[in-house]
Design a protein around this motif. Structure first.
Motif, PDB file in Angstrom:
ATOM      1  N   ALA A 164       0.465 -86.181   1.731  1.00 41.17           N
ATOM      2  CA  ALA A 164       1.511 -87.177   1.477  1.00 41.17           C
ATOM      3  C   ALA A 164       2.528 -87.069   2.607  1.00 41.17           C
ATOM      4  N   PRO A 165       2.316 -87.772   3.734  1.00 36.98           N
ATOM      5  CA  PRO A 165       3.155 -87.578   4.917  1.00 36.98           C
ATOM      6  C   PRO A 165       4.651 -87.794   4.688  1.00 36.98           C
ATOM      7  N   GLU A 166       5.026 -88.789   3.905  1.00 33.90           N
ATOM      8  CA  GLU A 166       6.459 -89.014   3.678  1.00 33.90           C
ATOM      9  C   GLU A 166       7.088 -87.827   2.958  1.00 33.90           C
ATOM     10  N   ARG A 167       6.419 -87.343   1.915  1.00 35.60           N
ATOM     11  CA  ARG A 167       6.906 -86.172   1.188  1.00 35.60           C
ATOM     12  C   ARG A 167       6.981 -84.952   2.084  1.00 35.60           C
ATOM     13  N   ASP A 168       5.927 -84.708   2.849  1.00 31.92           N
ATOM     14  CA  ASP A 168       5.886 -83.497   3.665  1.00 31.92           C
ATOM     15  C   ASP A 168       6.851 -83.568   4.840  1.00 31.92           C
ATOM     16  N   ALA A 169       7.142 -84.776   5.338  1.00 36.54           N
ATOM     17  CA  ALA A 169       8.147 -84.897   6.393  1.00 36.54           C
ATOM     18  C   ALA A 169       9.514 -84.455   5.867  1.00 36.54           C
ATOM     19  N   GLU A 170       9.835 -84.812   4.633  1.00 35.72           N
ATOM     20  CA  GLU A 170      11.095 -84.369   4.037  1.00 35.72           C
ATOM     21  C   GLU A 170      11.101 -82.851   3.855  1.00 35.72           C
ATOM     22  N   PHE A 171       9.972 -82.298   3.437  1.00 37.53           N
ATOM     23  CA  PHE A 171       9.867 -80.846   3.249  1.00 37.53           C
ATOM     24  C   PHE A 171      10.095 -80.116   4.572  1.00 37.53           C
TER      25      PHE A 171
ATOM     26  N   ALA B 271      11.463 -81.237   7.350  1.00 37.14           N
ATOM     27  CA  ALA B 271      12.801 -81.448   7.898  1.00 37.14           C
ATOM     28  C   ALA B 271      13.773 -80.418   7.316  1.00 37.14           C
ATOM     29  N   TRP B 272      13.698 -80.211   6.016  1.00 33.31           N
ATOM     30  CA  TRP B 272      14.552 -79.186   5.402  1.00 33.31           C
ATOM     31  C   TRP B 272      14.197 -77.797   5.913  1.00 33.31           C
ATOM     32  N   LEU B 273      12.915 -77.496   5.990  1.00 28.00           N
ATOM     33  CA  LEU B 273      12.478 -76.146   6.330  1.00 28.00           C
ATOM     34  C   LEU B 273      12.755 -75.800   7.788  1.00 28.00           C
ATOM     35  N   SER B 274      12.533 -76.742   8.682  1.00 26.58           N
ATOM     36  CA  SER B 274      12.567 -76.454  10.117  1.00 26.58           C
ATOM     37  C   SER B 274      13.903 -76.737  10.782  1.00 26.58           C
ATOM     38  N   GLY B 275      14.699 -77.607  10.176  1.00 26.29           N
ATOM     39  CA  GLY B 275      15.907 -78.058  10.838  1.00 26.29           C
ATOM     40  C   GLY B 275      15.667 -79.185  11.829  1.00 26.29           C
ATOM     41  N   TRP B 276      14.411 -79.624  11.977  1.00 31.55           N
ATOM     42  CA  TRP B 276      14.115 -80.755  12.846  1.00 31.55           C
ATOM     43  C   TRP B 276      14.478 -82.045  12.106  1.00 31.55           C
ATOM     44  N   VAL B 277      14.659 -83.121  12.860  1.00 30.70           N
ATOM     45  CA  VAL B 277      15.198 -84.354  12.297  1.00 30.70           C
ATOM     46  C   VAL B 277      14.220 -85.507  12.508  1.00 30.70           C
ATOM     47  N   PRO B 278      14.315 -86.565  11.669  1.00 34.23           N
ATOM     48  CA  PRO B 278      13.435 -87.718  11.853  1.00 34.23           C
ATOM     49  C   PRO B 278      13.581 -88.315  13.247  1.00 34.23           C
TER      50      PRO B 278
ATOM     51  N   PRO C 168       5.548 -92.752  15.829  1.00 35.88           N
ATOM     52  CA  PRO C 168       4.824 -92.946  14.573  1.00 35.88           C
ATOM     53  C   PRO C 168       5.610 -92.461  13.355  1.00 35.88           C
ATOM     54  N   ALA C 169       5.377 -93.122  12.232  1.00 36.46           N
ATOM     55  CA  ALA C 169       6.094 -92.785  11.003  1.00 36.46           C
ATOM     56  C   ALA C 169       5.901 -91.317  10.637  1.00 36.46           C
ATOM     57  N   HIS C 170       6.906 -90.774   9.916  1.00 34.32           N
ATOM     58  CA  HIS C 170       6.845 -89.411   9.399  1.00 34.32           C
ATOM     59  C   HIS C 170       6.739 -88.388  10.535  1.00 34.32           C
ATOM     60  N   THR C 171       7.653 -88.539  11.484  1.00 32.22           N
ATOM     61  CA  THR C 171       7.690 -87.680  12.664  1.00 32.22           C
ATOM     62  C   THR C 171       9.055 -87.017  12.767  1.00 32.22           C
ATOM     63  N   LEU C 172       9.058 -85.730  13.145  1.00 34.38           N
ATOM     64  CA  LEU C 172      10.283 -84.958  13.310  1.00 34.38           C
ATOM     65  C   LEU C 172      10.363 -84.439  14.734  1.00 34.38           C
ATOM     66  N   ARG C 173      11.619 -84.184  15.183  1.00 30.63           N
ATOM     67  CA  ARG C 173      11.830 -83.537  16.480  1.00 30.63           C
ATOM     68  C   ARG C 173      13.005 -82.590  16.367  1.00 30.63           C
ATOM     69  N   HIS C 174      13.073 -81.665  17.306  1.00 30.49           N
ATOM     70  CA  HIS C 174      14.238 -80.796  17.401  1.00 30.49           C
ATOM     71  C   HIS C 174      15.485 -81.667  17.553  1.00 30.49           C
TER      72      HIS C 174
ATOM     73  N   GLU D 256      13.555 -72.351  -3.310  1.00 34.96           N
ATOM     74  CA  GLU D 256      13.697 -73.740  -2.886  1.00 34.96           C
ATOM     75  C   GLU D 256      12.373 -74.300  -2.379  1.00 34.96           C
ATOM     76  N   ILE D 257      11.576 -73.460  -1.709  1.00 35.04           N
ATOM     77  CA  ILE D 257      10.233 -73.892  -1.292  1.00 35.04           C
ATOM     78  C   ILE D 257       9.421 -74.299  -2.511  1.00 35.04           C
ATOM     79  N   GLU D 258       9.474 -73.493  -3.555  1.00 37.36           N
ATOM     80  CA  GLU D 258       8.758 -73.815  -4.791  1.00 37.36           C
ATOM     81  C   GLU D 258       9.288 -75.114  -5.394  1.00 37.36           C
ATOM     82  N   ARG D 259      10.604 -75.280  -5.420  1.00 37.67           N
ATOM     83  CA  ARG D 259      11.195 -76.476  -6.012  1.00 37.67           C
ATOM     84  C   ARG D 259      10.767 -77.737  -5.277  1.00 37.67           C
ATOM     85  N   ARG D 260      10.543 -77.615  -3.960  1.00 37.00           N
ATOM     86  CA  ARG D 260      10.173 -78.766  -3.139  1.00 37.00           C
ATOM     87  C   ARG D 260       8.660 -78.982  -3.072  1.00 37.00           C
TER      88      ARG D 260
END
Length: 243
Positions: free
Chosen positions: A134-141, A143-150, A155-161, A204-208
């Motif tokens: 589920a790319p949209e869900r995992d992109a949110e996960f 982003a929180w975990l890594s500190g990288w931003v949309p 392409p959709a569901h992409t993060l960067r430093h 928090e990992i479990e909650r997400r």
């Protein structure tokens, strides 16, 4: 907490690590018979380390995290240089992801992208393509975990430093679900910072939607988790604070 490492299983860490150092122009941090660590600078202050760690047997599990190198207008020249370093050709008709597919010196696939799919400022490592249920869900996960931003405009569901430098982390639809008994040959690691509570992070990992794993790998100084799609990652302890 920040994204620090790309962990790579290797039969011969020195051979594989030297290949990728030459491919990416990174700088060695640790060179031992069973591990090679090399650093990819992102913006002069941030970095991504590539850690090639020896494993007792070749990991033949399906690859769920793919490396994509910058090719651009020089794609053909980049490919020839990589072949000279020991890369070999693979069939690229088996998936719909962009780029020309090669294999590194241990036979693991990666790709070299053409100009039309590359945003500016990636450096030699253009993207990390992570399989997701589920790319949209995992992109949110992530982003929180890594500190990288949309990253808009790619392409959709992409993060960067946050500096907008360095590789993209792209959450791409998986071709098949993660096999529960198959460890990812390449995985990501995040590093806690002083003040981060590892138990709170684990909760928090479990909650997400992720979960903590307890593999029989002996005593480890880090904790092993899976993201909501089953991709393994490690949470490394915060650096010791100097007295």
């Amino acid at each position: 907490m920040f994204l620090e490492n790309l962990g790579v299983d290797a039969m011969d860490p020195l051979r594989l690590g030297r290949f990728w150092e030459a491919a990416l122009g990174t700088i060695s941090l640790t060179v031992e018979p069973d591990i090679l660590e090399t650093r990819l600078d992102l913006d002069g202050t941030a970095y991504l380390d590539l850690c090639f760690v020896q494993v007792p047997a070749s990991n033949e599990a399906p690859l769920r995290l793919h490396l994509a190198l910058r090719g651009g207008a020089q794609q053909a020249e980049v490919i020839e240089r990589l072949r000279g370093l020991g890369a070999s050709d693979l069939d690229s008709d088996q998936d719909e992801q962009p780029g020309i597919v090669l294999a590194d010196v241990e036979g693991r696939a990666f790709r070299v992208l053409e100009e039309r799919v590359e945003p500016a400022g990636t450096g030699p490592l253009a993207a990390l393509l992570l399989d997701s249920a589920a790319p949209e869900r995992d992109a949110e996960f992530w982003a929180w975990l890594s500190g990288w931003v949309p990253a808009p405009g790619v392409p959709a569901h992409t993060l960067r430093h946050p500096s907008r430098r360095g590789p993209r982390l792209e959450l791409v639809p998986e071709r098949e679900p993660k096999r529960p008994d198959a460890k990812n040959p390449i995985h990501l690691d995040v590093r806690l910072e002083p003040g981060d509570d590892p138990d709170e992070i684990a909760a928090e990992i479990e909650r997400r939607g992720g979960r903590e794993m307890h593999p029989d790998w002996g005593e480890l100084p880090w904790r092993v988790h899976q993201d909501p799609s089953g991709n393994e990652f490690c949470v490394l302890p915060a650096p010791a604070v100097a007295p």
